[in-house]
Scaffold this motif. Structure first.
Motif, PDB file in Angstrom:
ATOM      1  N   GLU A  19      34.411 118.038  -1.816  1.00 48.94           N
ATOM      2  CA  GLU A  19      33.144 118.523  -2.376  1.00 48.94           C
ATOM      3  C   GLU A  19      31.997 117.571  -2.073  1.00 48.94           C
ATOM      4  O   GLU A  19      30.886 118.015  -1.743  1.00 48.94           O
ATOM      5  N   VAL A  20      32.251 116.267  -2.167  1.00 46.80           N
ATOM      6  CA  VAL A  20      31.211 115.279  -1.863  1.00 46.80           C
ATOM      7  C   VAL A  20      30.817 115.365  -0.398  1.00 46.80           C
ATOM      8  O   VAL A  20      29.630 115.426  -0.063  1.00 46.80           O
ATOM      9  N   ALA A  26      25.662 119.292   3.766  1.00 50.37           N
ATOM     10  CA  ALA A  26      24.668 120.348   3.557  1.00 50.37           C
ATOM     11  C   ALA A  26      23.273 119.760   3.347  1.00 50.37           C
ATOM     12  O   ALA A  26      22.275 120.309   3.831  1.00 50.37           O
ATOM     13  N   LYS A  27      23.201 118.632   2.645  1.00 50.88           N
ATOM     14  CA  LYS A  27      21.903 117.999   2.389  1.00 50.88           C
ATOM     15  C   LYS A  27      21.296 117.411   3.664  1.00 50.88           C
ATOM     16  O   LYS A  27      20.079 117.328   3.789  1.00 50.88           O
ATOM     17  N   THR A  28      22.114 116.975   4.613  1.00 48.23           N
ATOM     18  CA  THR A  28      21.598 116.341   5.831  1.00 48.23           C
ATOM     19  C   THR A  28      21.407 117.332   6.977  1.00 48.23           C
ATOM     20  O   THR A  28      20.758 117.013   7.971  1.00 48.23           O
ATOM     21  N   PRO A 114      14.843 108.108  10.167  1.00 49.76           N
ATOM     22  CA  PRO A 114      14.173 107.829   8.882  1.00 49.76           C
ATOM     23  C   PRO A 114      14.503 108.863   7.801  1.00 49.76           C
ATOM     24  O   PRO A 114      14.813 108.499   6.668  1.00 49.76           O
ATOM     25  N   ARG A 115      14.486 110.139   8.156  1.00 53.35           N
ATOM     26  CA  ARG A 115      14.805 111.184   7.183  1.00 53.35           C
ATOM     27  C   ARG A 115      16.282 111.113   6.774  1.00 53.35           C
ATOM     28  O   ARG A 115      16.632 111.306   5.615  1.00 53.35           O
ATOM     29  N   HIS A 116      17.145 110.832   7.747  1.00 52.56           N
ATOM     30  CA  HIS A 116      18.573 110.745   7.456  1.00 52.56           C
ATOM     31  C   HIS A 116      18.857 109.593   6.487  1.00 52.56           C
ATOM     32  O   HIS A 116      19.667 109.738   5.560  1.00 52.56           O
ATOM     33  N   LEU A 117      18.197 108.466   6.684  1.00 54.17           N
ATOM     34  CA  LEU A 117      18.396 107.333   5.771  1.00 54.17           C
ATOM     35  C   LEU A 117      17.908 107.655   4.362  1.00 54.17           C
ATOM     36  O   LEU A 117      18.535 107.246   3.378  1.00 54.17           O
ATOM     37  N   TRP A 123      21.260 110.975  -1.769  1.00 54.56           N
ATOM     38  CA  TRP A 123      22.452 111.738  -2.117  1.00 54.56           C
ATOM     39  C   TRP A 123      23.754 110.954  -2.086  1.00 54.56           C
ATOM     40  O   TRP A 123      24.809 111.505  -2.361  1.00 54.56           O
ATOM     41  N   PHE A 124      23.676 109.631  -1.767  1.00 57.85           N
ATOM     42  CA  PHE A 124      24.923 108.873  -1.668  1.00 57.85           C
ATOM     43  C   PHE A 124      24.733 107.448  -2.160  1.00 57.85           C
ATOM     44  O   PHE A 124      25.026 107.147  -3.317  1.00 57.85           O
TER      45      PHE A 124
END
Length: 169
Positions: A19-20, A26-28, A114-117, A123-124
């Protein structure tokens, strides 16, 4: 009273892990898609960018990504058509070749990073206090090393004396 064999902490652990991972993926997804990259494209590029000389043997890239050799070839073919990676012959083994990130690939990766970081922080990693995060990362490495011992294949094989043999772009 019967025992519920489905109420097992091992099942809970695997379910939570799945699930994590699915939730973070999904968020990335949106930031990767905006950069014209799939998740495996990003993983391939970031592994190359973080490797010595920005390159890995194709077999090591397959081991690190968990793709088959033919799957890795297809990904590298696609990224090569886009100018994000290039193939390089191995000077010591005619059977081997390297995938190397190009300047265009580095630029594309730099655009999404930058957005991924921010996504990772949101979210983590940012959800855990530093001490918990450090322990958690150690735990993940222990598990990763047991279930995917070749996840860092090629990272330890770099020999500085080979650097002079690598053609520059």
């Amino acid at each position: 009273m019967s025992v519920n064999h489905f109420d097992d902490s091992r099942l809970t652990a695997m379910g939570l892990l799945a699930e994590v991972y699915t939730g973070i993926a999904a968020k990335t997804h949106e930031s990767f898609a905006a950069a014209g990259l799939s998740e495996i494209d990003f993983e391939t590029l970031i592994r190359l960018a973080r490797s010595p000389q920005g390159r890995l043997r194709m077999s090591d890239l397959a081991a690190q990504t968990g793709l088959s050799t033919s799957g890795t070839t297809r990904v590298v073919d696609r990224l090569e058509r886009e100018g994000l990676v290039t193939r390089q012959a191995c000077s010591t083994d005619r059977r081997a070749s390297y995938a190397a990130i190009t300047e265009v690939g580095t630029d594309r990766l730099g655009g999404v990073l930058p957005r991924h970081l921010i996504d990772i922080e949101t979210w983590f990693t940012g959800l855990l206090p530093p001490a918990e995060l450090s322990t958690f990362l150690g735990t993940l490495r222990t598990i990763r090393d047991a279930v995917r011992p070749c996840a860092t294949a090629g990272a330890e094989d770099f020999r500085p004396e080979e650097a002079a043999l690598i053609p520059s772009e």
